[in-house]
Scaffold this motif. Structure first.
Motif, PDB file in Angstrom:
ATOM      1  N   GLY A 105       0.808  -1.211   0.000  1.00 43.46           N
ATOM      2  CA  GLY A 105       0.000   0.000   0.000  1.00 43.46           C
ATOM      3  C   GLY A 105       0.841   1.260   0.000  1.00 43.46           C
ATOM      4  O   GLY A 105       0.523   2.238  -0.696  1.00 43.46           O
ATOM      5  N   ALA A 123       0.955   4.176  -2.906  1.00 40.28           N
ATOM      6  CA  ALA A 123       0.783   5.593  -2.615  1.00 40.28           C
ATOM      7  C   ALA A 123       1.939   6.418  -3.185  1.00 40.28           C
ATOM      8  O   ALA A 123       1.734   7.523  -3.700  1.00 40.28           O
ATOM      9  CB  ALA A 123       0.674   5.805  -1.105  1.00 40.28           C
ATOM     10  N   VAL A 137      -0.987   8.551   2.933  1.00 40.96           N
ATOM     11  CA  VAL A 137      -1.381   7.288   3.557  1.00 40.96           C
ATOM     12  C   VAL A 137      -1.651   7.505   5.039  1.00 40.96           C
ATOM     13  O   VAL A 137      -0.897   8.202   5.724  1.00 40.96           O
ATOM     14  CB  VAL A 137      -0.283   6.217   3.382  1.00 40.96           C
ATOM     15  CG1 VAL A 137      -0.703   4.914   4.048  1.00 40.96           C
ATOM     16  CG2 VAL A 137       0.016   5.977   1.929  1.00 40.96           C
ATOM     17  N   LEU A 195      -5.153   6.383   0.807  1.00 40.31           N
ATOM     18  CA  LEU A 195      -5.358   5.060   1.370  1.00 40.31           C
ATOM     19  C   LEU A 195      -5.367   5.132   2.890  1.00 40.31           C
ATOM     20  O   LEU A 195      -4.631   5.914   3.487  1.00 40.31           O
ATOM     21  CB  LEU A 195      -4.240   4.093   0.936  1.00 40.31           C
ATOM     22  CG  LEU A 195      -4.094   3.784  -0.551  1.00 40.31           C
ATOM     23  CD1 LEU A 195      -2.843   2.941  -0.775  1.00 40.31           C
ATOM     24  CD2 LEU A 195      -5.315   3.074  -1.079  1.00 40.31           C
ATOM     25  N   LYS A 196      -6.209   4.308   3.477  1.00 41.11           N
ATOM     26  CA  LYS A 196      -6.143   4.046   4.907  1.00 41.11           C
ATOM     27  C   LYS A 196      -5.799   2.569   5.069  1.00 41.11           C
ATOM     28  O   LYS A 196      -6.555   1.687   4.663  1.00 41.11           O
ATOM     29  CB  LYS A 196      -7.464   4.351   5.610  1.00 41.11           C
ATOM     30  CG  LYS A 196      -7.466   3.972   7.085  1.00 41.11           C
ATOM     31  CD  LYS A 196      -8.817   4.239   7.728  1.00 41.11           C
ATOM     32  CE  LYS A 196      -8.842   3.761   9.167  1.00 41.11           C
ATOM     33  NZ  LYS A 196     -10.166   3.984   9.799  1.00 41.11           N
ATOM     34  N   LEU A 197      -4.636   2.316   5.624  1.00 36.62           N
ATOM     35  CA  LEU A 197      -4.136   0.950   5.757  1.00 36.62           C
ATOM     36  C   LEU A 197      -4.198   0.529   7.215  1.00 36.62           C
ATOM     37  O   LEU A 197      -3.679   1.223   8.092  1.00 36.62           O
ATOM     38  CB  LEU A 197      -2.691   0.861   5.253  1.00 36.62           C
ATOM     39  CG  LEU A 197      -2.444   1.326   3.816  1.00 36.62           C
ATOM     40  CD1 LEU A 197      -0.959   1.301   3.505  1.00 36.62           C
ATOM     41  CD2 LEU A 197      -3.219   0.469   2.840  1.00 36.62           C
TER      42      LEU A 197
END
Length: 240
Positions: free
Chosen positions: A41, A45, A52, A181-183
């Motif tokens: 991820g 990004a 992120v 993104l949210k990881l």
């Protein structure tokens, strides 16, 4: 008569940009056990010029992951520890009066970097969180009507603990929209936990990544080349 001899096409070798990203992943793996999906991820990004948000309980190597990524990338990086008393000017910079010239000069904040680690971003009130709204979207800081662009590339990697922990402030929707993104950083599996213990038993110190053998293996040119290759991918009309 015989026709012209056509040499067989050799298989396409991996590009230098792809090789640089593979080296980057391998270098991060020297310090961070597991978390392959999260590393993927982060690489996505980087290619998409997106920010992120890493969420997970304390102790799952969120900060270590970003610090290792910053070390493996030959880019300027800075870290901000978000606390309840942090002010917006502490993030973006502020005007300072210079008695020698009797004028105000702008002192740049930590956002003037390539990779900004916003550690525990949800431990600071929304007023300070909003200091990142302009820099994450416009990649600039506006002071007294003047526009001050940030370096390129510029990426924010923020960490946060789940909101059920005391002393945290949920991020407003406008702030969440700035992240590509949210990881979620999960707890490691049993074998990965054993790997962490073995690494510490062998002398691994998360505060000294250089001693762990983490070195810069990619830079701004590699990142720009990888972004150009990603941008050149053809998207068919049915996919659109």
């Amino acid at each position: 008569m015989t026709g012209p001899v056509i040499a067989a096409a050799s298989p396409t070798a991996p590009s230098e940009a792809r090789a640089a990203l593979h080296r980057l992943r391998a270098e991060v793996a020297k310090a961070v056990v597991g978390q392959d999906a999260v590393v993927t991820g982060l690489v996505i990004a980087l290619l998409c010029r997106g920010h992120v948000l890493l969420e997970g309980v304390p102790g799952v190597a969120k900060t270590l992951l970003v610090r290792t990524l910053a070390t493996a990338l030959d880019l300027d990086s800075k870290r901000v520890q978000f606390t309840p008393d942090l002010m917006p000017g502490d993030v973006t910079g502020s005007l300072i009066f210079d008695p020698r010239t009797a004028a105000f000069t702008f002192r740049e904040g930590p956002v003037f970097t390539n990779l900004l680690l916003a550690d525990e971003i949800n431990r600071t009130p929304p007023k300070t969180q909003s200091a990142l709204l302009e820099v994450m979207e416009e990649r600039q800081v506006t002071v007294e009507g003047g526009r001050r662009p940030l370096p390129e590339p510029f990426i924010v990697a923020a960490t946060q603990n789940p909101v059920e922990y005391e002393g945290t402030y949920p991020l407003p929707e406008a702030q969440l929209d700035r992240f590509l993104l949210k990881l979620t950083v999960p707890l490691p599996e049993r074998d990965e936990e054993l790997g962490v213990l073995r690494a510490h038993h062998a002398g691994f110190d998360p505060r000294d990544l250089r001693a762990a053998g983490v070195r810069p293996v990619a830079g701004a040119a590699d990142l720009a080349a990888a972004r150009a290759e990603a941008h050149a991918v053809h998207v068919a009309e049915p996919v659109l």
